[in-house]
Scaffold this active site. Structure first.
Site, mmCIF file in Angstrom:
data_model
loop_
_atom_site.group_PDB
_atom_site.id
_atom_site.type_symbol
_atom_site.label_atom_id
_atom_site.label_comp_id
_atom_site.label_asym_id
_atom_site.label_seq_id
_atom_site.Cartn_x
_atom_site.Cartn_y
_atom_site.Cartn_z
ATOM 1 N N LYS A 116 0.625 14.173 11.461
ATOM 2 C CA LYS A 116 -0.451 12.499 12.018
ATOM 3 C C LYS A 116 0.875 11.684 12.128
ATOM 4 O O LYS A 116 0.670 11.060 13.209
ATOM 5 C CB LYS A 116 -0.775 12.657 10.303
ATOM 6 C CG LYS A 116 -2.155 10.850 10.223
ATOM 7 C CD LYS A 116 -2.148 10.258 8.917
ATOM 8 C CE LYS A 116 -2.554 9.414 9.197
ATOM 9 N NZ LYS A 116 -2.497 8.247 8.265
ATOM 10 N N GLY B 171 0.269 4.398 0.440
ATOM 11 C CA GLY B 171 0.324 5.335 1.869
ATOM 12 C C GLY B 171 0.854 5.048 2.310
ATOM 13 O O GLY B 171 1.363 5.545 3.147
ATOM 14 N N TYR C 153 -8.969 5.978 4.616
ATOM 15 C CA TYR C 153 -9.935 6.658 5.173
ATOM 16 C C TYR C 153 -9.970 8.132 5.681
ATOM 17 O O TYR C 153 -10.630 8.816 6.581
ATOM 18 C CB TYR C 153 -10.913 6.036 5.906
ATOM 19 C CG TYR C 153 -11.887 4.268 5.019
ATOM 20 C CD1 TYR C 153 -12.788 4.567 5.539
ATOM 21 C CD2 TYR C 153 -10.458 3.204 5.422
ATOM 22 C CE1 TYR C 153 -13.862 2.753 5.270
ATOM 23 C CE2 TYR C 153 -11.132 2.129 5.294
ATOM 24 C CZ TYR C 153 -13.008 2.366 4.595
ATOM 25 O OH TYR C 153 -12.530 1.066 4.268
ATOM 26 N N ASP C 154 -8.690 8.442 5.565
ATOM 27 C CA ASP C 154 -8.332 9.935 6.460
ATOM 28 C C ASP C 154 -9.201 11.045 5.893
ATOM 29 O O ASP C 154 -9.378 12.044 6.746
ATOM 30 C CB ASP C 154 -6.864 9.812 5.742
ATOM 31 C CG ASP C 154 -5.985 9.299 6.165
ATOM 32 O OD1 ASP C 154 -5.852 9.403 7.242
ATOM 33 O OD2 ASP C 154 -4.561 9.034 5.523
ATOM 34 N N ASN D 46 0.823 -1.651 0.247
ATOM 35 C CA ASN D 46 0.031 0.191 -0.023
ATOM 36 C C ASN D 46 0.919 1.498 0.226
ATOM 37 O O ASN D 46 1.304 1.510 0.745
ATOM 38 C CB ASN D 46 -1.417 0.108 1.398
ATOM 39 C CG ASN D 46 -1.799 1.186 1.422
ATOM 40 O OD1 ASN D 46 -1.686 2.273 1.413
ATOM 41 N ND2 ASN D 46 -3.015 1.407 1.693
ATOM 42 N N ASP E 51 -0.723 -4.430 9.905
ATOM 43 C CA ASP E 51 -2.516 -4.766 9.353
ATOM 44 C C ASP E 51 -2.866 -3.350 10.125
ATOM 45 O O ASP E 51 -2.530 -3.210 11.908
ATOM 46 C CB ASP E 51 -2.637 -5.702 10.409
ATOM 47 C CG ASP E 51 -3.685 -6.145 8.870
ATOM 48 O OD1 ASP E 51 -3.331 -6.138 8.075
ATOM 49 O OD2 ASP E 51 -5.336 -6.839 9.415
ATOM 50 N N SER E 52 -4.269 -3.115 9.844
ATOM 51 C CA SER E 52 -4.783 -1.740 9.894
ATOM 52 C C SER E 52 -6.138 -1.528 9.808
ATOM 53 O O SER E 52 -6.458 -2.498 8.922
ATOM 54 C CB SER E 52 -4.323 -0.222 9.637
ATOM 55 O OG SER E 52 -3.458 -0.795 8.526
ATOM 56 N N PHE F 299 -4.222 9.207 3.443
ATOM 57 C CA PHE F 299 -4.684 7.950 2.301
ATOM 58 C C PHE F 299 -5.866 7.295 3.239
ATOM 59 O O PHE F 299 -6.348 7.643 3.582
ATOM 60 C CB PHE F 299 -3.331 7.092 1.758
ATOM 61 C CG PHE F 299 -2.844 6.180 3.434
ATOM 62 C CD1 PHE F 299 -1.775 6.687 4.029
ATOM 63 C CD2 PHE F 299 -3.656 4.597 3.442
ATOM 64 C CE1 PHE F 299 -2.307 5.972 5.355
ATOM 65 C CE2 PHE F 299 -3.040 4.091 4.362
ATOM 66 C CZ PHE F 299 -2.481 4.643 5.146
HETATM 67 P P1 ITT Z 1 -0.463 -4.437 2.933
HETATM 68 O O1 ITT Z 1 -1.449 -5.508 3.654
HETATM 69 O O2 ITT Z 1 0.347 -4.508 2.025
HETATM 70 O O3 ITT Z 1 -0.062 -3.908 3.825
HETATM 71 P P2 ITT Z 1 -3.593 -3.252 3.322
HETATM 72 O O4 ITT Z 1 -3.582 -1.365 2.327
HETATM 73 O O5 ITT Z 1 -3.745 -4.573 2.100
HETATM 74 O O6 ITT Z 1 -1.835 -2.916 2.395
HETATM 75 P P3 ITT Z 1 -4.511 -3.224 5.246
HETATM 76 O O7 ITT Z 1 -5.413 -4.981 4.779
HETATM 77 O O8 ITT Z 1 -3.928 -3.135 6.624
HETATM 78 O O9 ITT Z 1 -3.102 -2.678 3.841
HETATM 79 O O10 ITT Z 1 -5.891 -2.550 5.428
HETATM 80 C C1 ITT Z 1 -6.406 -1.185 5.743
HETATM 81 C C2 ITT Z 1 -6.524 0.092 5.065
HETATM 82 O O11 ITT Z 1 -7.191 0.122 6.666
HETATM 83 C C3 ITT Z 1 -6.345 0.057 4.971
HETATM 84 O O12 ITT Z 1 -6.168 -0.358 3.259
HETATM 85 C C4 ITT Z 1 -6.338 1.669 4.551
HETATM 86 O O13 ITT Z 1 -7.805 1.478 4.205
HETATM 87 C C5 ITT Z 1 -7.449 2.120 6.441
HETATM 88 N N1 ITT Z 1 -5.760 2.455 7.023
HETATM 89 C C6 ITT Z 1 -5.255 2.027 7.998
HETATM 90 N N2 ITT Z 1 -4.399 2.851 8.559
HETATM 91 C C7 ITT Z 1 -5.033 3.665 8.137
HETATM 92 C C8 ITT Z 1 -5.275 5.476 7.551
HETATM 93 O O14 ITT Z 1 -3.681 5.576 8.602
HETATM 94 N N3 ITT Z 1 -5.555 6.296 7.550
HETATM 95 C C9 ITT Z 1 -6.678 5.789 6.598
HETATM 96 N N4 ITT Z 1 -6.912 5.032 6.211
HETATM 97 C C10 ITT Z 1 -6.342 4.111 6.871
#
Ligand code: ITT
Length: 205
Positions: A186, A17, A165-166, A15, A74-75, A163
């Protein structure tokens, strides 16, 4: 500590962002950073049922695949009035079919609209972001650290920084969304920054 002393660290995300934020958070720590994408490592399927399971799975896969230490995140966004949704499916809500990894083409305007639609007229707009950072070694060892930031959801979305949902997330105590906020701010208050501080305090060991 010097770059040579810290050695190579693979940032295990695809990702862009997140990669930018992780690279900025890591910058003062003197690692020789390279991303999983740059190394051509495959994106593992996120089969875990929790943030920690998925973070560890991604970190371990990158460490094994590269032979170097790897850091994964993972977030997701947890909306209280939606019983915790989208949660571990936060990225999936932006996929064209709303289903599992559909090969790119994520649309976070669509994901934010879905959150807002499901909330409907609910006055409870509380939400938080969570980040689990996992550091894994090629021998299979792993350590994980969690951070959260609480806030409320606004509509319409505001700002084009950050990026995901920010643009609809306003952290408690501020009147700007993460989409409007200076990235340096941030980086001081975000879920990822909180998890990162715990990792740095543990000395990356
Ligand atoms: P990787 O697994 O390759 O790291 P991913 O986008 O698939 O990328 P996740 O499965 O952890 O990662 O998805 C987390 C989603 O949560 C991510 O795509 C964002 O949409 C959202 N998210 C996480 N952190 C964020 C942030 O700081 N600001 C906005 N949205 C966030």
């Amino acid at each position: 500590m010097s770059e040579a002393a810290r050695g190579r660290l693979v940032v295990a995300t695809h990702n862009k962002g997140k990669l930018r934020e992780m690279a900025e958070l890591l910058a003062p720590h003197g690692f020789d950073c390279v991303s999983a994408g740059e190394l051509g490592l495959p994106e593992p399927e996120e089969t875990g049922a929790t943030f920690i399971a998925n973070a560890e799975l991604k970190a371990r896969a990158a460490a094994r695949g590269s032979g170097h230490r790897a850091l994964a995140d993972d977030s997701g966004l947890i909306v209280e009035a939606l019983g915790g949704k989208p949660g571990i499916h936060s990225a999936r809500w932006a996929d064209p079919t709303g289903g599992p990894a559909a090969g790119g083409g994520r649309d976070f305007r669509r994901a934010m609209e879905r959150v807002n639609r499901e909330l409907d007229a609910n006055p409870d707009r509380r939400a938080y972001f969570i980040s689990v950072l996992s550091l894994a070694w090629p021998d299979g060892g792993v350590k994980s650290f969690e951070g959260r930031v609480h806030g409320t959801l606004v509509w319409p979305p505001r700002g084009d920084r950050g990026f995901g949902y920010d643009p609809m997330f306003m952290p408690s105590g501020y009147n700007q969304t993460f989409g409007e906020m200076d990235p340096d701010l941030k980086h001081r208050i975000s879920h990822r920054a909180v998890a990162f501080r715990k990792l740095a305090d543990a000395g990356f060991r």
